[in-house]
Design an enzyme around this catalytic site. Structure first.
Site, mmCIF file in Angstrom:
data_model
loop_
_atom_site.group_PDB
_atom_site.id
_atom_site.type_symbol
_atom_site.label_atom_id
_atom_site.label_comp_id
_atom_site.label_asym_id
_atom_site.label_seq_id
_atom_site.Cartn_x
_atom_site.Cartn_y
_atom_site.Cartn_z
ATOM 1 N N ASP A 1 9.609 -5.641 7.471
ATOM 2 C CA ASP A 1 8.676 -4.840 7.893
ATOM 3 C C ASP A 1 8.608 -4.360 9.552
ATOM 4 O O ASP A 1 8.090 -4.596 10.227
ATOM 5 C CB ASP A 1 7.131 -5.536 7.826
ATOM 6 C CG ASP A 1 6.713 -5.330 6.388
ATOM 7 O OD1 ASP A 1 7.401 -5.013 5.581
ATOM 8 O OD2 ASP A 1 5.452 -5.541 6.198
ATOM 9 N N LYS B 1 9.934 2.067 -0.499
ATOM 10 C CA LYS B 1 8.878 2.181 0.633
ATOM 11 C C LYS B 1 8.562 3.448 0.980
ATOM 12 O O LYS B 1 9.364 4.181 1.402
ATOM 13 C CB LYS B 1 9.477 1.465 1.714
ATOM 14 C CG LYS B 1 8.425 0.973 2.989
ATOM 15 C CD LYS B 1 8.931 -0.107 3.817
ATOM 16 C CE LYS B 1 8.004 0.096 5.238
ATOM 17 N NZ LYS B 1 8.577 -0.826 6.159
ATOM 18 N N ASP C 1 -2.187 6.840 2.622
ATOM 19 C CA ASP C 1 -1.613 7.984 1.622
ATOM 20 C C ASP C 1 -0.456 7.496 0.771
ATOM 21 O O ASP C 1 0.043 8.051 -0.092
ATOM 22 C CB ASP C 1 -1.096 9.224 2.303
ATOM 23 C CG ASP C 1 -0.111 9.066 3.357
ATOM 24 O OD1 ASP C 1 0.261 8.080 3.482
ATOM 25 O OD2 ASP C 1 0.466 10.258 4.070
ATOM 26 N N ASP D 1 1.243 -11.204 7.466
ATOM 27 C CA ASP D 1 1.741 -10.664 6.219
ATOM 28 C C ASP D 1 3.191 -9.969 6.467
ATOM 29 O O ASP D 1 3.711 -9.551 5.725
ATOM 30 C CB ASP D 1 0.692 -9.437 5.897
ATOM 31 C CG ASP D 1 0.250 -8.623 7.215
ATOM 32 O OD1 ASP D 1 -0.198 -8.979 8.186
ATOM 33 O OD2 ASP D 1 0.662 -7.367 7.092
ATOM 34 N N ASN D 2 3.579 -9.969 7.673
ATOM 35 C CA ASN D 2 4.940 -9.593 8.066
ATOM 36 C C ASN D 2 5.949 -10.554 8.102
ATOM 37 O O ASN D 2 6.814 -10.343 9.043
ATOM 38 C CB ASN D 2 4.992 -8.752 9.321
ATOM 39 C CG ASN D 2 4.238 -7.137 8.897
ATOM 40 O OD1 ASN D 2 4.151 -6.869 7.798
ATOM 41 N ND2 ASN D 2 3.727 -6.680 9.892
ATOM 42 N N GLY E 1 0.898 -1.166 0.039
ATOM 43 C CA GLY E 1 -0.009 -0.141 -0.132
ATOM 44 C C GLY E 1 0.763 1.453 0.003
ATOM 45 O O GLY E 1 0.167 2.278 -0.219
ATOM 46 N N ARG E 2 2.151 1.025 0.251
ATOM 47 C CA ARG E 2 2.834 2.318 0.308
ATOM 48 C C ARG E 2 4.173 1.957 -0.072
ATOM 49 O O ARG E 2 5.264 2.350 0.159
ATOM 50 C CB ARG E 2 3.126 2.812 1.641
ATOM 51 C CG ARG E 2 3.546 1.822 2.753
ATOM 52 C CD ARG E 2 3.810 2.471 4.121
ATOM 53 N NE ARG E 2 3.750 1.364 4.794
ATOM 54 C CZ ARG E 2 4.096 1.395 6.182
ATOM 55 N NH1 ARG E 2 4.696 2.335 6.724
ATOM 56 N NH2 ARG E 2 3.923 0.415 7.060
HETATM 57 P P1 AMP Z 1 2.245 -2.872 8.278
HETATM 58 O O1 AMP Z 1 1.456 -2.957 9.648
HETATM 59 O O2 AMP Z 1 3.322 -1.704 8.144
HETATM 60 O O3 AMP Z 1 2.835 -4.117 8.021
HETATM 61 O O4 AMP Z 1 1.069 -2.540 7.113
HETATM 62 C C1 AMP Z 1 0.026 -3.037 6.941
HETATM 63 C C2 AMP Z 1 -0.713 -2.874 5.505
HETATM 64 O O5 AMP Z 1 -1.178 -1.619 5.399
HETATM 65 C C3 AMP Z 1 0.209 -3.083 4.377
HETATM 66 O O6 AMP Z 1 -0.695 -3.641 3.405
HETATM 67 C C4 AMP Z 1 0.864 -1.833 4.216
HETATM 68 O O7 AMP Z 1 0.941 -1.659 2.583
HETATM 69 C C5 AMP Z 1 -0.374 -0.875 4.415
HETATM 70 N N1 AMP Z 1 0.194 0.522 4.808
HETATM 71 C C6 AMP Z 1 0.631 0.846 5.867
HETATM 72 N N2 AMP Z 1 0.940 2.206 5.989
HETATM 73 C C7 AMP Z 1 0.463 2.695 4.818
HETATM 74 C C8 AMP Z 1 0.245 3.923 4.229
HETATM 75 N N3 AMP Z 1 0.889 5.211 4.650
HETATM 76 N N4 AMP Z 1 -0.492 4.173 3.034
HETATM 77 C C9 AMP Z 1 -0.800 3.175 2.621
HETATM 78 N N5 AMP Z 1 -0.942 1.824 2.869
HETATM 79 C C10 AMP Z 1 -0.360 1.567 4.025
HETATM 80 MG MG MG Z 2 3.567 -5.182 6.707
#
Ligand code: AMP
Ligand code: MG
Length: 474
Positions: free
Chosen positions: A255, A110, A122, A245-246, A90-91
């Site tokens: 992550d 990233k 965002d 997912d991590n 997502g980012r």
């Molecule tokens: P994380 O908890 O960092 O492993 O992220 C979990 C999910 O949320 C993943 O699919 C990321 O790509 C998405 N995500 C986290 N932060 C953002 C952001 N600022 N914008 C879009 N997607 C995000």
């Molecule tokens: Mg992640």
């Protein structure tokens, strides 16, 4: 462009439902914060070109280099135990894979802008999490823990809105791959057996060429996670968000979000501000790894064989995790105590030290480091508790025929002098937000040799400096 990157993209050759082609979103005014020259050279990249204007364009997402096939990967996952049927980059975008010296490594940006998987985010990152991941992942590497690496950090010249406006940044991440347990789960949830098979073949070819079938893949992933989590435990690392997912199927730490290294030891220690119930506390990490591996095995079942014998065999393999982990954990902690042989009482000996550290509020890193020069005692609020233990330890060590110096050397290379302490990372981030990157560079340099004594970076936080919680890396 004179900057040439040796791309050879295999993930993008997988079926289209594995990803969405998607370029990074350009940024206003990029500046290079850091380039990891050693890593660039190690993976066969031209560090000078990467550090020049064309490199900056690539590292900020303002130009897509030749040979790159930018894409966002799709995956799913269990987050804090709850099923999320679709996640994805997502980012981040995968620029492609760098193939050199017989290795293949993902190059990922990233914080590079929104993708179809951004949901309400965002797609950006602010400077804090970028510097944190840079420092912690490079420290993990220097500590000998498998991890994704940080190739570069750039500031975007744009503002990111979090609790307040903050400077935006992008991390260039290098990984064996970004394939997660959740990538398998995504296809398993859709009963897409062809995709599971294609993904398993891809992962075997890429990470476990010695595996002959999905059973051996499962076994190899269990092994890799056994080693990884045992190493985390050995350096007092708390990942913070061990969602499926991590969890990388290649067995790298991935992550870095609200992660932290412990100062004072406690098995229930949690840092992540979003981990209200302590699901991912320090001492729970092995159990969570087993739980995640069970999800991995479930996702593989369609190609392992759905029948009862296959389910029983997979269950048995997952149930073998605690014993396998226990062996690895013992080996790591034995060497932390300077021991080379095995004794049936070793697990109790280690457990007894950890219990005393917990009740004596002893610093994890300094206690182990201080075993060699007898400074460990001073780490305890109750030094007598340490003295009693140290007598038992000395008797155990005496049963080994090694001389003292050998044991001391062994401990010095098993117990780091410095780790990326949270209060120092926070100070680095605060200085960087104010425009001063010198503390970041100093800390990065120090963390490159974590087994060398370094009185400045070894210091635990003063009571007023203790960081109780880390926030999600968004
Ligand atoms: P994380 O908890 O960092 O492993 O992220 C979990 C999910 O949320 C993943 O699919 C990321 O790509 C998405 N995500 C986290 N932060 C953002 C952001 N600022 N914008 C879009 N997607 C995000
Ligand atoms: Mg992640």
């Amino acid at each position: 462009m004179t900057l040439s990157l040796p791309f050879d993209n295999s993930y993008s050759r997988l079926p289209e439902r594995f990803f969405t082609p998607h370029p990074p979103t350009p940024v206003a005014d990029p500046t290079l914060i850091a380039l990891n020259v050693d890593l660039a050279r190690e993976i066969g990249l031209d560090a000078d070109a990467l550090g020049g204007p064309e490199g900056l364009s690539v590292l900020s997402g303002n130009a897509v280099p030749e040979g790159s096939f930018p894409l966002a990967q799709v995956y799913a996952g269990h987050q804090f135990g709850g099923w999320v049927p679709q996640l994805g980059d997502g980012r981040a975008v995968l620029l492609g894979e760098i193939a050199s010296d017989g290795h293949r490594r993902d190059l990922q940006l990233k914080g590079s802008g929104p993708t179809p998987y951004s949901r309400r985010g965002d797609g950006r990152s602010w400077l804090g999490p970028v510097l944190r991941e840079y420092l912690v992942s490079e420290a993990m590497h220097a500590l000998g823990v498998p991890t994704t690496r940080a190739l570069a950090a750039v500031s975007t010249g744009e503002t990111v809105l979090r609790e307040r406006p903050l400077p935006g940044a992008i991390l260039t991440r290098v990984a064996q791959s970004h394939i997660r347990v959740g990538t398998f789960q995504y296809f398993a949830a859709r009963r897409d057996v062809e995709a599971i098979r294609a993904l398993a073949e891809h992962v075997i070819a890429r990470h476990y060429p010695e595996a002959n079938d999905p059973w051996e893949l499962l076994d190899a992933v269990i092994d890799a996670q056994t080693d990884l989590i045992a190493r985390w435990m050995g350096v007092g690392f708390i990942h913070g968000v061990m969602n499926t997912d991590n969890m990388s199927v290649a067995g790298e730490t991935i992550d870095y979000g609200p992660c932290a290294f412990m100062d004072a030891y406690h098995p229930d220690r949690v840092f992540s501000s979003i981990d209200q119930f302590g699901r991912y506390a320090y001492a729970r990490q092995p159990d969570i790894a087993a739980w995640n591996l069970a999800q991995f095995a479930s996702a593989l079942l369609p190609i392992l064989g759905q029948e009862k014998p296959a389910i029983e065999r997979a269950t048995e393999m997952i149930h073998s995790f605690p014993a396998r982990f226990g062996d690895r954990w013992l080996a790591i902690f034995r060497s932390k105590l300077g021991l080379a042989t095995e004794d049936p009482g070793d697990a109790d000996l280690i457990g007894s030290l950890l219990d005393r550290m917990a009740s004596g509020n002893a610093d994890f890193t300094l206690t182990f480091r201080g075993l060699a020069d007898r400074s460990a005692r001073a780490c305890f609020s109750t030094p007598e508790a340490f003295d009693q233990w140290a007598e038992v330890w000395a008797a155990r060590a005496a049963r080994e025929k090694t001389d003292e110096q050998t044991r001391i050397d062994r401990m010095a290379s098993a117990n780091p002098a410095i780790i990326p302490r949270n209060h120092r990372i926070e100070a680095v981030i605060a200085a960087a937000v104010g425009g001063d990157y010198a503390p970041f560079h100093d800390m990065h340099t120090a963390l490159g040799t974590p087994f060398a004594d370094n009185p400045d970076f070894a210091l635990p936080p003063e009571p007023s400096e203790i960081v109780e919680a880390t926030f999600c890396g968004t």
